[in-house]
Design an enzyme around this catalytic site. Structure first.
Site, PDB file in Angstrom:
ATOM      1  N   PRO A  90      44.070  95.943 -43.768  1.00 35.65           N
ATOM      2  CA  PRO A  90      43.818  96.747 -44.974  1.00 35.65           C
ATOM      3  C   PRO A  90      42.332  96.919 -45.265  1.00 35.65           C
ATOM      4  O   PRO A  90      41.959  97.745 -46.104  1.00 35.65           O
ATOM      5  CB  PRO A  90      44.518  95.956 -46.084  1.00 35.65           C
ATOM      6  CG  PRO A  90      44.738  94.595 -45.543  1.00 35.65           C
ATOM      7  CD  PRO A  90      44.811  94.716 -44.054  1.00 35.65           C
ATOM      8  N   GLU A  94      46.902  85.649 -43.313  1.00 34.78           N
ATOM      9  CA  GLU A  94      45.706  86.210 -43.964  1.00 34.78           C
ATOM     10  C   GLU A  94      44.946  87.158 -43.042  1.00 34.78           C
ATOM     11  O   GLU A  94      43.997  87.829 -43.461  1.00 34.78           O
ATOM     12  CB  GLU A  94      44.770  85.081 -44.426  1.00 34.78           C
ATOM     13  CG  GLU A  94      45.295  84.282 -45.603  1.00 34.78           C
ATOM     14  CD  GLU A  94      45.634  85.158 -46.806  1.00 34.78           C
ATOM     15  OE1 GLU A  94      44.817  86.024 -47.172  1.00 34.78           O
ATOM     16  OE2 GLU A  94      46.731  84.984 -47.369  1.00 34.78           O
ATOM     17  N   ASP A 153      51.889 121.515 -41.453  1.00 33.90           N
ATOM     18  CA  ASP A 153      52.171 120.281 -42.178  1.00 33.90           C
ATOM     19  C   ASP A 153      51.031 119.973 -43.151  1.00 33.90           C
ATOM     20  O   ASP A 153      49.884 120.365 -42.914  1.00 33.90           O
ATOM     21  CB  ASP A 153      52.261 119.097 -41.194  1.00 33.90           C
ATOM     22  CG  ASP A 153      53.632 118.991 -40.544  1.00 33.90           C
ATOM     23  OD1 ASP A 153      54.598 119.552 -41.083  1.00 33.90           O
ATOM     24  OD2 ASP A 153      53.720 118.324 -39.498  1.00 33.90           O
TER      25      ASP A 153
HETATM   26  C1  LIG Z   1      48.756  90.016 -45.718  1.00 38.08           C
HETATM   27  S1  LIG Z   1      47.865  91.024 -44.623  1.00 38.08           S
HETATM   28  C2  LIG Z   1      46.266  90.281 -44.671  1.00 38.08           C
HETATM   29  C3  LIG Z   1      45.387  90.844 -45.736  1.00 38.08           C
HETATM   30  C4  LIG Z   1      43.971  90.298 -45.655  1.00 38.08           C
HETATM   31  N1  LIG Z   1      43.923  88.931 -46.076  1.00 38.08           N
HETATM   32  C5  LIG Z   1      43.048  91.133 -46.530  1.00 38.08           C
HETATM   33  O1  LIG Z   1      42.906  90.816 -47.682  1.00 38.08           O
HETATM   34  O2  LIG Z   1      42.502  92.141 -46.040  1.00 38.08           O
HETATM   35  C6  LIG Z   1      48.449  90.547 -43.052  1.00 38.08           C
HETATM   36  C7  LIG Z   1      48.306  91.596 -41.980  1.00 38.08           C
HETATM   37  O3  LIG Z   1      49.030  92.753 -42.342  1.00 38.08           O
HETATM   38  C8  LIG Z   1      48.435  93.900 -41.778  1.00 38.08           C
HETATM   39  N2  LIG Z   1      48.197  94.857 -42.849  1.00 38.08           N
HETATM   40  C9  LIG Z   1      48.497  94.694 -44.154  1.00 38.08           C
HETATM   41  N3  LIG Z   1      48.193  95.766 -44.873  1.00 38.08           N
HETATM   42  C10 LIG Z   1      47.697  96.682 -44.009  1.00 38.08           C
HETATM   43  C11 LIG Z   1      47.205  98.003 -44.161  1.00 38.08           C
HETATM   44  N4  LIG Z   1      47.138  98.606 -45.344  1.00 38.08           N
HETATM   45  N5  LIG Z   1      46.776  98.656 -43.052  1.00 38.08           N
HETATM   46  C12 LIG Z   1      46.812  98.055 -41.846  1.00 38.08           C
HETATM   47  N6  LIG Z   1      47.259  96.789 -41.645  1.00 38.08           N
HETATM   48  C13 LIG Z   1      47.696  96.114 -42.712  1.00 38.08           C
HETATM   49  C14 LIG Z   1      47.172  93.446 -41.067  1.00 38.08           C
HETATM   50  O4  LIG Z   1      47.432  93.363 -39.691  1.00 38.08           O
HETATM   51  C15 LIG Z   1      46.916  92.085 -41.669  1.00 38.08           C
HETATM   52  O5  LIG Z   1      46.227  91.235 -40.784  1.00 38.08           O
END
Ligand SMILES: C[S@@+](CC[C@H](N)C(=O)[O-])C[C@H]1O[C@@H](n2cnc3c(N)ncnc32)[C@H](O)[C@@H]1O
Length: 250
Positions: A89, A116, A169
């Protein structure tokens, strides 16, 4: 296009890859998807892929050794150099223009984080891009990987039976798509806009462009601020193959 997915939950992908257009595209060889279970590259009895974060704090972090070994195992197979994407994210926001650029890559490797996230050193060593699918947080990178794969697959020639449908689209030329109607002409006393029944291509095109503009202004005015949106709209609108020019719903 070859896609390799590094994940600790490969089974999440099974119905995604075995249904509908994506299954057909895989069968036709338009793209290949390999699932690599990071856990297969652990060496302890518990097949541990995560550990506590240095510096303290909540949650766990994907360990660097199994992930790097998983990547190395793929690199050792040879072939074109992969473009390696860490799904997170905190990455660059995915949008249609970027989807188009990534769809041109011969080989993509997608790192699906969990917990995390992933130890930064393995990302420093291997990753070419941090990529986010939106400003919200999911449990893992598997759904983001599916989002990216499906968005790219739609752009591969032969994936859709009518590939011209991607041209109008939402987000393809800059605006959101105009509203769509199909039969019956009247549904619960709501009629299809008469212009769509007129058979007059220019008027249909003008109507759809007006609706696309109005919707974009109401829902996503930020899109109208983008540098070349009007140029792309005019170019799209003036193309003879444009569905805005050529199609109606008689
Ligand atoms: C709970 S999330 C970790 C969030 C991280 N601690 C942060 O605050 O940026 C766990 C995993 O979900 C994936 N993930 C979650 N949200 C995402 C998003 N919006 N875009 C891409 N990957 C995402 C990523 O691979 C990430 O390592």
């Amino acid at each position: 296009m070859k896609i390799e997915i590094l994940t600790i939950f490969p089974d999440i992908f099974s119905s995604f890859l075995s249904e509908s257009l994506l299954a057909k595209a895989l069968a036709k060889g338009l793209l290949t998807v390999d699932l690599i279970n990071i856990r297969d590259f652990t060496h302890d009895r518990h097949r541990t892929v995560d550990d506590r974060p240095y510096g303290g704090g909540p949650g766990m972090v994907i360990k660097p050794e199994p992930l790097s070994e998983a990547i190395d195992s793929r690199l050792a197979l040879g072939g074109p150099k992969p473009f390696i994407i860490n799904l997170t994210p905190s990455g660059r926001l995915l949008e249609q223009v970027l989807v188009g650029q990534l769809a041109q890559k011969e080989r993509l490797m997608l790192i699906c984080g969990r917990y995390e996230g992933v130890d930064q050193r393995v990302l420093d060593l291997y990753s070419d891009m941090d990529l986010s699918i939106g400003d919200y947080v999911l449990n893992g990178g598997e759904v983001p990987a599916m989002v990216l794969i499906e968005a790219m697959a739609r752009l591969i020639p032969g994936f859709l039976s009518d590939s011209s449908s991607v041209q109008d689209d939402s987000h393809s030329y800059g605006l959101l798509e105009h509203p769509l109607y199909t039969r019956p002409r009247v549904f619960r006393s709501l009629s299809v806009p008469p212009v769509l029944l007129s058979g007059h291509h220019a008027q249909v095109a003008a109507y759809r462009l007006g609706e696309a503009m109005a919707k974009t202004r109401a829902v996503r005015p930020d899109l109208l601020e983008k540098k070349d949106v009007m140029e792309r709209t005019i170019m799209f609108f003036s193309q003879s193959s444009s569905p805005l020019k050529g199609k109606d719903n008689k």
